[in-house]
Design a protein around this motif. Structure first.
Motif, PDB file in Angstrom:
ATOM      1  N   GLY A  65       0.814  -1.209   0.000  1.00  0.00           N
ATOM      2  CA  GLY A  65       0.000   0.000   0.000  1.00  0.00           C
ATOM      3  C   GLY A  65       0.848   1.259   0.000  1.00  0.00           C
ATOM      4  N   TYR A  66       1.892   1.265   0.816  1.00  0.00           N
ATOM      5  CA  TYR A  66       2.776   2.429   0.855  1.00  0.00           C
ATOM      6  C   TYR A  66       3.488   2.637  -0.483  1.00  0.00           C
ATOM      7  CZ  TYR A  66       2.522   3.889   5.762  1.00  0.00           C
ATOM      8  OH  TYR A  66       2.109   4.409   6.966  1.00  0.00           O
ATOM      9  N   ALA A 129       7.153   7.871   1.300  1.00  0.00           N
ATOM     10  CA  ALA A 129       5.865   8.550   1.147  1.00  0.00           C
ATOM     11  C   ALA A 129       5.824   9.851   1.937  1.00  0.00           C
ATOM     12  CB  ALA A 129       4.739   7.618   1.590  1.00  0.00           C
ATOM     13  N   SER A 130       6.236   9.804   3.200  1.00  0.00           N
ATOM     14  CA  SER A 130       6.201  11.018   4.020  1.00  0.00           C
ATOM     15  C   SER A 130       7.221  12.032   3.520  1.00  0.00           C
ATOM     16  CB  SER A 130       6.455  10.679   5.486  1.00  0.00           C
ATOM     17  OG  SER A 130       7.723  10.089   5.666  1.00  0.00           O
ATOM     18  N   ALA A 136       7.562  18.796  -0.463  1.00  0.00           N
ATOM     19  CA  ALA A 136       6.617  19.796  -0.964  1.00  0.00           C
ATOM     20  C   ALA A 136       6.440  20.926   0.049  1.00  0.00           C
ATOM     21  CB  ALA A 136       5.276  19.134  -1.266  1.00  0.00           C
ATOM     22  N   ALA A 137       6.386  20.584   1.341  1.00  0.00           N
ATOM     23  CA  ALA A 137       6.240  21.594   2.384  1.00  0.00           C
ATOM     24  C   ALA A 137       7.472  22.486   2.457  1.00  0.00           C
ATOM     25  CB  ALA A 137       6.003  20.909   3.732  1.00  0.00           C
ATOM     26  N   SER A 156       4.525  19.382   7.174  1.00  0.00           N
ATOM     27  CA  SER A 156       3.939  18.247   6.456  1.00  0.00           C
ATOM     28  C   SER A 156       3.121  17.363   7.382  1.00  0.00           C
ATOM     29  CB  SER A 156       5.031  17.437   5.766  1.00  0.00           C
ATOM     30  OG  SER A 156       5.939  16.886   6.690  1.00  0.00           O
ATOM     31  N   ALA A 157       3.556  17.230   8.642  1.00  0.00           N
ATOM     32  CA  ALA A 157       2.798  16.419   9.607  1.00  0.00           C
ATOM     33  C   ALA A 157       1.433  17.027   9.880  1.00  0.00           C
ATOM     34  CB  ALA A 157       3.583  16.279  10.907  1.00  0.00           C
ATOM     35  N   HIS A 158       1.362  18.350   9.929  1.00  0.00           N
ATOM     36  CA  HIS A 158       0.068  19.011  10.134  1.00  0.00           C
ATOM     37  C   HIS A 158      -0.885  18.688   8.990  1.00  0.00           C
ATOM     38  CE1 HIS A 158       1.896  22.369  12.873  1.00  0.00           C
ATOM     39  NE2 HIS A 158       1.616  21.261  13.534  1.00  0.00           N
ATOM     40  N   ILE A 159      -0.390  18.777   7.754  1.00  0.00           N
ATOM     41  CA  ILE A 159      -1.243  18.509   6.595  1.00  0.00           C
ATOM     42  C   ILE A 159      -1.609  17.036   6.517  1.00  0.00           C
ATOM     43  CG2 ILE A 159      -1.380  18.620   4.083  1.00  0.00           C
ATOM     44  CD1 ILE A 159      -1.575  21.327   5.570  1.00  0.00           C
TER      45      ILE A 159
END
Length: 205
Positions: A65-66, A129-130, A136-137, A156-159
């Motif tokens: 999945g990842y 993935a992260s 991008a952030a 990125s963690a917030h989004i």
């Protein structure tokens, strides 16, 4: 006479495919290894050729999945270039699209209790993935003064958390009836509020 599928060419993948169906029907903790074997058309003993137990089977399902998720995030990111804002917003939408299109994988990844460190392979692809969202952030926030700029990992963690919350509460199953707003609009407006708070997009008129 051996059960159907006992000697087929890719037993491991057949078991993962069976697990995906069972996860969608019963949840990641709602089926047994014997049920997965039966769905794949093999004896329970055959499962142990590839998996030590159900958690290992779910971990492999999550790993696959990842891989799909990271590919989708990367595609969304590249499609948005050269605009950092478009790339960032596209990765958020990709999260929602993945959850809708691959519910079995999504549940194995985020609702099974399986740690991303369950295996080196799973940890590697989860980090990939992260890392795409973090990249991008970082690109989007590089014009914020350094003393006011959140770390890219936090940004990125917030989004990620916002996207995950929209999926869990409103995009899967009957909980979607709780809001009159489509999940896509909720996510888009939530990201917009966050980005406006950082001064990355102009306020609404």
């Amino acid at each position: 006479m051996p059960k159907r599928g006992y000697h087929h060419g890719n037993l491991k993948q057949a078991l993962v495919d069976a697990a995906l169906i069972l996860i969608e029907e019963k949840g990641p903790q709602g089926f047994t290894l014997s049920e997965a074997a039966k769905a794949a058309g093999v004896t329970p003993a055959a499962v142990y050729r590839h998996f030590e137990g159900r958690e290992n089977l779910i971990a492999e399902t999550a790993r696959q999945g990842y891989e799909i998720f990271a590919d989708l995030m990367e595609y969304a990111y590249e499609k948005g270039q050269p605009s950092a804002l478009a790339s960032f917003e596209a990765t958020g939408r990709a999260y929602l699209a993945f959850a809708r299109k691959h519910p079995g994988h999504y549940m194995a990844m985020f609702e099974s209790g399986i740690s991303v460190n369950a295996s080196p392979e799973l940890a590697r692809v989860a980090a990939r993935a992260s890392g795409i969202l973090e990249k991008a952030a970082a690109e989007l926030s590089q014009h914020i003064p350094e003393d006011k700029r959140p770390p890219a990992a936090m940004f990125s963690a917030h989004i990620w958390a916002l996207s995950h919350g929209v999926v869990e509460l409103y995009a899967r199953g009957t909980p979607g009836a709780r809001t009159p707003f489509p999940p896509d609009e909720l996510l888009e407006s939530g990201i917009g509020i966050y980005l406006r708070g950082l001064g990355l997009i102009p306020p609404d008129d």
